[in-house]
Design a protein around this motif. Structure first.
Motif, PDB file in Angstrom:
ATOM      1  N   ARG A   1       4.376  31.382 -37.482  1.00 23.48           N
ATOM      2  CA  ARG A   1       4.391  30.995 -38.903  1.00 23.48           C
ATOM      3  C   ARG A   1       5.139  29.677 -39.018  1.00 23.48           C
ATOM      4  O   ARG A   1       6.273  29.627 -39.520  1.00 23.48           O
ATOM      5  N   LEU A   2       4.513  28.604 -38.590  1.00 26.96           N
ATOM      6  CA  LEU A   2       5.192  27.305 -38.546  1.00 26.96           C
ATOM      7  C   LEU A   2       5.442  26.771 -39.954  1.00 26.96           C
ATOM      8  O   LEU A   2       4.541  26.812 -40.808  1.00 26.96           O
ATOM      9  N   PRO A   3       6.648  26.251 -40.205  1.00 28.42           N
ATOM     10  CA  PRO A   3       7.003  25.781 -41.551  1.00 28.42           C
ATOM     11  C   PRO A   3       6.566  24.336 -41.799  1.00 28.42           C
ATOM     12  O   PRO A   3       7.356  23.498 -42.250  1.00 28.42           O
ATOM     13  N   PHE A   4       5.283  24.027 -41.498  1.00 31.87           N
ATOM     14  CA  PHE A   4       4.769  22.673 -41.659  1.00 31.87           C
ATOM     15  C   PHE A   4       3.397  22.730 -42.328  1.00 31.87           C
ATOM     16  O   PHE A   4       2.664  23.708 -42.209  1.00 31.87           O
ATOM     17  N   ARG A   5       3.058  21.629 -42.998  1.00 31.89           N
ATOM     18  CA  ARG A   5       1.755  21.558 -43.677  1.00 31.89           C
ATOM     19  C   ARG A   5       0.629  21.388 -42.661  1.00 31.89           C
ATOM     20  O   ARG A   5       0.856  21.012 -41.501  1.00 31.89           O
ATOM     21  N   ASP A   6      -0.590  21.609 -43.106  1.00 32.19           N
ATOM     22  CA  ASP A   6      -1.757  21.407 -42.262  1.00 32.19           C
ATOM     23  C   ASP A   6      -1.848  19.948 -41.819  1.00 32.19           C
ATOM     24  O   ASP A   6      -1.618  19.025 -42.617  1.00 32.19           O
ATOM     25  N   GLY A   7      -2.192  19.738 -40.541  1.00 30.74           N
ATOM     26  CA  GLY A   7      -2.437  18.394 -40.036  1.00 30.74           C
ATOM     27  C   GLY A   7      -1.231  17.481 -40.050  1.00 30.74           C
ATOM     28  O   GLY A   7      -1.371  16.255 -40.145  1.00 30.74           O
ATOM     29  N   ALA A   8      -0.028  18.031 -39.927  1.00 28.05           N
ATOM     30  CA  ALA A   8       1.191  17.224 -40.061  1.00 28.05           C
ATOM     31  C   ALA A   8       1.512  16.389 -38.827  1.00 28.05           C
ATOM     32  O   ALA A   8       2.266  15.413 -38.923  1.00 28.05           O
ATOM     33  N   PHE A   9       0.952  16.747 -37.649  1.00 22.95           N
ATOM     34  CA  PHE A   9       1.386  16.111 -36.409  1.00 22.95           C
ATOM     35  C   PHE A   9       0.218  15.512 -35.635  1.00 22.95           C
ATOM     36  O   PHE A   9      -0.900  16.030 -35.650  1.00 22.95           O
TER      37      PHE A   9
END
Length: 237
Positions: free
Chosen positions: A112-120
Motif C-alpha cells: 500500500r504505497l503512499p504515493f500517487r499513480d505514476g509518481a516515479f
C-alpha cells in the motif's frame, strides 16, 4: 519470530529489521564478503537514474542504497516499513541534499504505497521483495506508482548457475551464515530467517514470470556473482 516457511506477517518482519538496524550495513558487508557494495553499484548502473528523474528505493533500510541514485543527480525517496531502519539512516545520512540529487525518507508498506499513480521514473527494490507477504501484489503496486515508460529494477538473491556450486552455497546459507551471525549479531535469529528466505526464493526464470504476470513488459535479468544475485529489469507500458 516468523520463520521463512511461515506467513510473512508485516509486523513481525518490521520488528526483526528494527532489531538489527544499528549494525545492518556492517553485517551485510561481513556476510557478503564486501560483495554487497558491488551489487549496489551494479543496480545503480542498470537503473540509470538521471538528473531530474525521481526514483523510489523500496526496502531501502538505512538508505545506503539510495545514495547511489542521488549521486547521479536523481531525486530519491528511501521507503521502508521498518521505522528502526529509517531512523538509523536519517541519523547517519540526514535528509535533503545527499549529493547532486535530494534524498527523502518515508515509511511505507510495499503493498500500500503512499504515493500517487505514476509518481516515479524508476522503482527499485533490493533484497526486499522476498520479505513481502504478497510479492505479486507488491509488483503490481510498484507498477501503479511508475509512470508509463518508466522502469522497474529488482535485485534479489537467486540461484547459482553451476549446480554443484549452488549446492555448496545453500549449505553455507543454512549452516555457516547463521553461525557467523550468532557470533557477531545481537539478533542472530533474524539471519536464520534471512538464510531460509533466500533458500525458499524462486529462481531467475520463475521471478521473471511473476514480474510479467504483474503487468510489466520487456522483462529480462542479469546474473551477478554467478547468480548468487540476479537483477531483473522491466518496463511499464
Amino acid at each position: 519470530m516468523a520463520r521463512a516457511e511461515l506467513d510473512k506477517r508485516p509486523g513481525d518482519v518490521a520488528a526483526m529489521f528494527d532489531a538489527i538496524a544499528g549494525r545492518y550495513d556492517l553485517l551485510n558487508d561481513i556476510l557478503s564478503a564486501g560483495q554487497v557494495r558491488l551489487w549496489r553499484r551494479a543496480v545503480a548502473r542498470i537503473t540509470g537514474a538521471r538528473p531530474g528523474e525521481r526514483a523510489l528505493d523500496l526496502a531501502a533500510g538505512t538508505g545506503t542504497s539510495s545514495l547511489t541514485f542521488t549521486a547521479t543527480g536523481a531525486d530519491c525517496v528511501a521507503c521502508d516499513f521498518s521505522l528502526g531502519m529509517l531512523r538509523a539512516g536519517q541519523a547517519r545520512l540526514g535528509e535533503g541534499a545527499s549529493g547532486p540529487g535530494r534524498l527523502g525518507f518515508i515509511a511505507g508498506d510495499a503493498l500500500r504505497l503512499p504515493f500517487r499513480d505514476g509518481a516515479f521514473d524508476a522503482v527499485t527494490i533490493s533484497f526486499g521483495l522476498r520479505n513481502v507477504a504478497d510479492p505479486a501484489a507488491a509488483l503490481a503496486e510498484m507498477r501503479r506508482v511508475t509512470r508509463p515508460g518508466g522502469r522497474l529494477v529488482v535485485c534479489e538473491f537467486s540461484r547459482i548457475t553451476i549446480a554443484p556450486v549452488d549446492m555448496l552455497y545453500r549449505r553455507y546459507l543454512i549452516n555457516v551464515l547463521p553461525a557467523i551471525a550468532r557470533r557477531t549479531a545481537r539478533s542472530p535469529e533474524a539471519y536464520e530467517y534471512l538464510a531460509e528466505s533466500i533458500v525458499d526464493w524462486p529462481a531467475q526464470r520463475e521471478l521473471a514470470g511473476l514480474i510479467e504476470a504483474a503487468g510489466w513488459s520487456a522483462v529480462r535479468w542479469r546474473d551477478l556473482s554467478l547468480g548468487v544475485v540476479a537483477v531483473h529489469v522491466a518496463r511499464r507500458r
